[in-house]
Every structure is written in structure tokens, then in C-alpha cells.
Design a protein around this motif. Structure first.
Motif, short mmCIF file in Angstrom:
data_model
loop_
_atom_site.label_atom_id
_atom_site.label_comp_id
_atom_site.label_asym_id
_atom_site.label_seq_id
_atom_site.Cartn_x
_atom_site.Cartn_y
_atom_site.Cartn_z
N GLU A 282 4.53 -14.65 0.42
CA GLU A 282 4.26 -14.34 -0.99
C GLU A 282 4.63 -12.90 -1.36
O GLU A 282 4.33 -12.45 -2.46
CB GLU A 282 2.78 -14.60 -1.30
N GLY A 283 5.26 -12.20 -0.43
CA GLY A 283 5.74 -10.86 -0.72
C GLY A 283 4.67 -9.79 -0.73
O GLY A 283 4.85 -8.72 -1.33
N LEU A 284 3.53 -10.06 -0.06
CA LEU A 284 2.44 -9.09 -0.04
C LEU A 284 2.58 -8.08 1.09
O LEU A 284 1.98 -7.01 1.05
CB LEU A 284 1.09 -9.81 0.07
N LEU A 285 3.36 -8.43 2.11
CA LEU A 285 3.62 -7.51 3.22
C LEU A 285 4.99 -6.86 3.04
O LEU A 285 5.94 -7.50 2.57
CB LEU A 285 3.60 -8.25 4.56
N ASP A 286 5.07 -5.61 3.43
CA ASP A 286 6.35 -4.91 3.37
C ASP A 286 7.38 -5.67 4.21
O ASP A 286 7.14 -5.98 5.38
CB ASP A 286 6.17 -3.49 3.91
N LYS A 287 8.54 -5.93 3.64
CA LYS A 287 9.58 -6.67 4.36
C LYS A 287 10.08 -5.89 5.58
O LYS A 287 10.67 -6.46 6.50
CB LYS A 287 10.75 -6.99 3.43
N ASP A 288 9.86 -4.58 5.61
CA ASP A 288 10.32 -3.75 6.73
C ASP A 288 9.28 -3.62 7.84
O ASP A 288 9.46 -2.82 8.76
CB ASP A 288 10.67 -2.34 6.22
N PHE A 289 8.19 -4.38 7.77
CA PHE A 289 7.09 -4.14 8.71
C PHE A 289 7.49 -4.34 10.16
O PHE A 289 6.91 -3.76 11.07
CB PHE A 289 5.88 -5.03 8.35
N ALA A 290 8.51 -5.17 10.41
CA ALA A 290 8.90 -5.48 11.79
C ALA A 290 9.67 -4.34 12.45
O ALA A 290 9.85 -4.34 13.67
CB ALA A 290 9.74 -6.75 11.82
N ALA A 291 10.12 -3.38 11.66
CA ALA A 291 10.90 -2.27 12.21
C ALA A 291 10.33 -0.95 11.71
O ALA A 291 10.83 -0.36 10.75
CB ALA A 291 12.37 -2.39 11.81
N PRO A 292 9.25 -0.47 12.30
CA PRO A 292 8.58 0.75 11.82
C PRO A 292 9.54 1.94 11.77
O PRO A 292 10.35 2.14 12.67
CB PRO A 292 7.48 0.98 12.85
N ASN A 293 9.42 2.69 10.69
CA ASN A 293 10.26 3.87 10.50
C ASN A 293 9.43 4.91 9.74
O ASN A 293 9.09 4.72 8.58
CB ASN A 293 11.52 3.50 9.70
N ASP A 294 9.11 6.00 10.41
CA ASP A 294 8.21 7.00 9.83
C ASP A 294 8.74 7.58 8.52
O ASP A 294 8.00 7.72 7.54
CB ASP A 294 7.99 8.15 10.82
N LYS A 295 10.03 7.92 8.49
CA LYS A 295 10.59 8.55 7.30
C LYS A 295 10.59 7.58 6.12
O LYS A 295 10.29 7.95 4.99
CB LYS A 295 12.00 9.05 7.59
N LEU A 296 10.94 6.33 6.40
CA LEU A 296 10.94 5.31 5.35
C LEU A 296 9.53 5.08 4.84
O LEU A 296 9.29 4.95 3.63
CB LEU A 296 11.53 4.01 5.91
N TYR A 297 8.57 5.04 5.76
CA TYR A 297 7.16 4.86 5.41
C TYR A 297 6.68 6.02 4.51
O TYR A 297 6.05 5.80 3.47
CB TYR A 297 6.33 4.80 6.69
N ASP A 298 6.98 7.25 4.93
CA ASP A 298 6.59 8.42 4.13
C ASP A 298 7.20 8.34 2.74
O ASP A 298 6.54 8.68 1.74
CB ASP A 298 7.05 9.71 4.83
N ASN A 299 8.44 7.92 2.67
CA ASN A 299 9.11 7.83 1.38
C ASN A 299 8.42 6.82 0.46
O ASN A 299 8.24 7.06 -0.73
CB ASN A 299 10.57 7.44 1.59
N LYS A 300 8.00 5.69 1.03
CA LYS A 300 7.33 4.67 0.22
C LYS A 300 5.97 5.17 -0.28
O LYS A 300 5.57 4.87 -1.41
CB LYS A 300 7.16 3.39 1.04
N MET A 301 5.29 5.92 0.56
CA MET A 301 4.00 6.46 0.15
C MET A 301 4.17 7.51 -0.95
O MET A 301 3.40 7.54 -1.92
CB MET A 301 3.27 7.11 1.33
N THR A 302 5.17 8.37 -0.81
CA THR A 302 5.29 9.51 -1.72
C THR A 302 6.12 9.21 -2.97
O THR A 302 6.25 10.07 -3.84
CB THR A 302 5.91 10.71 -0.98
#
Length: 538
Positions: A282-302
Motif C-alpha cells: 500500500e506504499g506505506l513503507l519506503d521503497k528503498d528500505f531494502a538498501a539502507p543508505n545514510d545520506k539518502l535517509y538524511d535527505n528524506k528527513m531534512t
């Protein structure tokens, strides 16, 4: 400590993430149960030391080596010992490979700091038997008065840092107070909840309602359907079971009434996977969850895209609050309770570490000055070392007020774009781990924001009654356990992603369980059961 999240799956396999914890005396802590260090011993007469230790992103972003940290520069002045730090790559897999290559060589550094209970195949007792590191009991008794006193005052700590055979194998990282044992949990954008008129979710069903609203009702207000409701880093499933713990199990071994069980083959695990699969579809989980990436994660938060995840208190809630304070004054990331299945139920699983977590500095058999190295390491557990390791250099990062160490404003209020963890990392290692005792007084200053203090209270509520202590297999059990679990954990991790992403139908769960059983999980459970019983008899 977001970085630790990215290695936490490897954690469940081999690498764990350490964090904060303990009290000591000198009037600089807030806990009445704080241990009082022994009288200061004389600084060791040791000229050079080679020291292998994994780096941390907060330090690596500002310096090439820990030798540039104010704490270690001051320690060199005090002791006269010049330390050559050897850091593996930040990547968890590369770090593990370098660790294994180093141990395979005959020329080891003088000191190796790692998580000995999980990173050395067979555990620390086997590392001693393999003639890689030395047993420290007699040396601590004779030459480490500070640590000796702490262990005498806290027999439960001593139980946690020794092997079943009674060997002390390293100078440990210790967290003595409750305030430094809880530092991780679920978090959600409170400003998004407020905007949509939603209450804080406490059950899995309530979380589903909130995440659906995040996806469909434009909480970031940009008119685009670009919100990512939830980022469930596949690595973070293994850190004290956020969300998975709602079903009463975890991602590895746990104990239930003294009986050891393996979470990923329980019927409840199937229910968790089915729920996560539904959220993913249903699109509730980030599609990138299987490949953790700190910089990408920080970018999504900020960039105001991410609504909820699991966070560290300092390296998550504190980090993003500081990064966003000028960018978006409405930004408010807060702790959420560990979810349960039924409203009113008590959370069983939650992150609360023991006083020790297996991290420690061991002296290798290549070390030609073990006695002087013991004295050097013991300095951290004395009154002056306590101040140095927790706070850095007096006058540079902290000052004394009414008998307590208080950080200077420039350390506690770094410029925009610099996280508080990075600010501290210039001066000390207190926001992750080191061979010393973490102070509650440090922790309560590090958790400077009201949202961080609230998080400590919210995340402290689970009972953690099913958590396994730091058990270790015997030499005979170790090789069998390692061979069985290496294959099982590889398969488990692979199937986790396939089930959640729908590549493997949930109807095949029973086949998955049979496969793990055929790989020898029952033998591994028996080994863990025996290890738990030995631990309880220490």
C-alpha cells in the motif's frame, strides 16, 4: 547514532551498536548509585601503542583518526603515550573483513577494541585459547585499581564482562545508570500528527491508520503525494525488535520463562511479515528500505518527506532537530511508544541495554608491554579519566560547576548543519562507546532537548523481560553454532525482504520454517539454552 542502525542487521549477526551509559563519582553524576573510582594510579610509562578500533561517522566526518580528538590529545599529554589508531572502513562488511584478516595475521596491534562476544568466532574465551588476546584477571587485580574497585562494587557488571570460565578478556565499555541504557526507539513527526488531527499511535492498527493518513492527506503541505509514511530500515528490525516486538518476539534468540526460542520461526513472525507486506503493497513503507543508505535517509528527513521511523535519541531526534531548526521551525520529531497489538497491553520488547554489551579493549599477545598497557587502559576508570572520557578537556569542552562537569555553550549549541553528536565527537567518544564508564550526567546534557528527555521516558517503559543476556558458547559449541547460524541468518535476511516485498508469497512461510529447521536451528537453540544456563550460574 543513526549509523549504528545501518549496521544493526549485521549486529544481529556479528556487529552490535553500542551506546551510552553509567555513573561514576567525583561529584559529577546525578545517580546516587554511582560507583566511586579508586585512588588515582600513577600514569603508565608507555611510549607507543597501536590500537585497532572501528571508526564512527560523527568522528570520521571531521578527523582522520581518533588521535585528533581532544580527549586523546590530552590523554597523550597526561600519560606520555602516543597512540597510533588503526581504523577499518566505515562500511560494516568491509570492517568485518578487515577484522578477520587482521586476526589471521601473526602481527597484531597492541590493543583491539571490538564486540568480542559476537565478532570473534567462538567468543572471547576462544580468542584467549587461540592465543590472540590475553586473559586479564591477574593483571587487573595487580595493576588496574580503578577497574578492580568498580567490579568489586558491582558484581553484576563483573558477571557480564567475564566468560563462563571466569576470564576477563577486555577493558569494558560500561553503562551503570538507567539513563544511559535506553537510547533508541520508534519516532514520528508530531507536527504531521497535529496537522492531520491524529493522536499518537500505540497499537499496530493505530499505526496503520496514521501511516495511511500520512500517505493520502499531504501533511508536508506541498500539494504533492510525495510523503514517505514509514522507513523501516531492514537493519533496525534486529535492534531490540521495534514493531516486530509487538508480537512478543524478536529477530533472533530470546528467552520466555527461561526457555530459549528463535523468533524468526515462530507463528507470530508470520503475522508480522503479513502486516509488513500489506504496508509495503500500500506504499506505506519506503521503497528503498531494502538498501539502507545514510545520506539518502538524511535527505528524506531534512526535505520534509519522511513521517516516521526508528531513531537513536542523540543521533536521530537530536540530530534532526538541530539540522532542521533554521530550515523548518515547525519540524518536530518525537518518540512514540513501542507498539503493541492490543490497546492497553504492556510492551515487552524495547531497547534497554545491560551495563555491558561486549564492547571492550583487549590486549593482544603481540603486545610487548601488557602491564603498562593495563595501567594506561585503567586510567579511564579513575576520577580524572572519568572526566576526560565523558567530557573531554576541562576549559575546552566543559567546566566544573558545583562539583559537576558542565559542557560549554559552544559544545551544546553547534552551528546549524552540525549535529550535536558531531560537536561532541571533536572532544570525546561518549555518544557511542569506548572502554570507560558512561556518566548519567553526560547523558542528561547530551539529551538537551525536551523531546529527547521525553523520549528517554517513553522508550524506558517496555519490560525487556525476554532479552537474552550476553551468553557465550563453549569452544566445542562455537564452531558448530557459527556454521549453523551463518547460513540460517543469511537465509533469514534474504527471506525477510522477499516476504515483505512480495517476491515470496506469505503462504510459503511453513516451507521457510522447515528449511530453517533442516539447517540445524534446533541444535543452535540447544546451544543457546545451555549457554543461558551457564550464564545464570556465573
Amino acid at each position: 547514532m543513526k549509523q549504528a542502525g545501518t549496521v544493526a542487521l549485521a549486529s544481529a549477526l556479528a556487529v552490535s551498536v553500542a551506546a551510552c551509559g553509567s555513573d561514576k563519582s567525583g561529584g559529577d553524576t546525578s545517580s546516587s548509585s554511582s560507583p566511586k573510582p579508586a585512588a588515582e594510579s600513577q600514569p603508565p610509562k608507555l611510549t607507543n601503542l597501536t590500537y585497532w578500533v572501528a571508526n564512527h561517522s560523527a568522528a570520521a566526518s571531521q578527523m582522520k583518526t581518533y588521535a585528533e580528538m581532544e580527549m586523546y590529545k590530552e590523554l597523550e599529554k597526561i600519560t606520555g603515550t602516543k597512540v597510533e589508531f588503526q581504523h577499518p572502513p566505515l562500511d560494516a562488511q568491509q570492517s568485518k573483513e578487515q577484522f578477520n584478516l587482521m586476526l589471521a595475521s601473526n602481527q597484531l596491534p597492541d590493543v583491539i577494541e571490538t564486540i568480542w562476544t559476537s565478532n570473534y568466532p567462538g567468543g572471547p574465551e576462544k580468542a584467549i585459547q587461540d592465543n590472540k588476546i590475553i586473559k586479564l584477571n591477574d593483571l587487573i587485580d595487580k595493576y588496574a585499581p580503578n577497574l578492580k574497585k568498580l567490579l568489586a562494587d558491582h558484581p553484576d557488571w563483573k558477571k557480564q564482562i567475564m566468560t563462563d570460565e571466569g576470564s576477563i578478556y577486555s577493558f569494558p565499555f560500561l553503562r551503570g545508570g538507567d539513563k544511559v541504557r535506553v537510547f533508541f526507539g520508534p519516532g514520528v513527526r508530531q507536527d504531521w500528527l497535529d496537522k492531520l488531527g491524529l493522536k499518537m499511535p500505540t497499537t499496530i492498527d493505530e499505526w496503520y491508520t496514521v501511516l495511511k493518513a500520512f500517505k493520502e492527506k499531504d501533511p508536508n503541505g506541498n500539494g504533492k503525494a510525495d510523503e514517505i509514511p514509514f522507513y523501516l530500515d531492514k537493519a533496525m528490525i534486529g535492534v531490540d525488535a521495534p514493531f516486530l516486538g509487538a508480537w512478543g518476539i524478536n529477530y533472533s534468540f530470546y528467552q520466555d520463562g527461561g526457555k530459549v526460542k528463535y523468533g524468526p520461526i515462530q507463528p507470530e513472525y508470520k503475522e508480522f511479515l503479513a502486516t509488513m507486506n500489506k504496508w509495503y503493497k500500500e506504499g506505506l513503507l519506503d521503497k528503498d528500505f531494502a538498501a539502507p543508505n545514510d545520506k539518502l535517509y538524511d535527505n528524506k528527513m531534512t526535505t520534509n518527506l519522511l513521517g516516521a521511523s526508528v531513531f537513536y535519541n542523540g543521533g536521530g531526534i537530536g540530530k534532526y532537530a538541530n539540522l532542521m531548526k533554521d530550515k523548518d521551525p515547525n519540524f518536530k520529531l518525537v518518540a512514540a511508544p513501542y507498539p503493541v497489538l492490543k490497546a492497553g497491553d504492556k510492551s515487552i520488547w524495547g531497547q534497554k541495554d545491560f551495563a555491558a554489551n561486549g564492547v571492550g579493549a583487549a590486549i593482544t599477545t603481540s603486545n610487548k608491554n601488557p602491564i603498562e598497557t593495563v595501567k594506561w587502559l585503567d586510567y579511564a576508570y579513575g576520577e580524572k579519566g572519568d572526566l576526560l572520557f565523558n567530557y573531554g578537556k576541562e576549559g575546552v569542552s566543559y567546566k566544573m560547576e558545583n562539583g559537576k562537569a558542565v559542557f560549554l555553550p559552544e559544545v551544546l549549541n553547534p552551528p546549524s548543519g552540525v549535529s550535536l553528536q558531531q560537536s561532541f565527537a571533536k572532544h570525546n567518544r561518549s555518544t557511542w562507546s569506548a572502554p570507560f564508564v558512561m556518566s548519567d550526567n553526560f547523558q542528561m546534557q547530551y539529551l538537551a532537548l525536551p523531546t529527547q528527555k521525553d523520549a528517554l521516558e517513553v522508550w524506558s517503559k517496555p519490560t525487556a523481560e525476554r532479552k537474552m543476556p550476553l551468553v557465550t558458547p563453549t569452544k566445542d559449541e562455537a564452531s558448530k553454532f557459527a556454521s549453523v547460524m551463518t547460513d540460517i541468518e543469511t537465509y533469514r535476511d534474504e527471506m525477510l525482504l522477499k516476504f515483505i516485498m512480495g517476491a515470496e508469497p506469505i503462504e510459503n512461510f511453513d516451507k521457510y520454517v522447515k528449511k530453517i529447521q533442516s539447517m540445524g536451528i534446533d541444535d543452535a537453540v540447544k546451544i543457546q539454552q545451555a549457554a543461558l544456563e551457564r550464564y545464570n550460574k556465573r
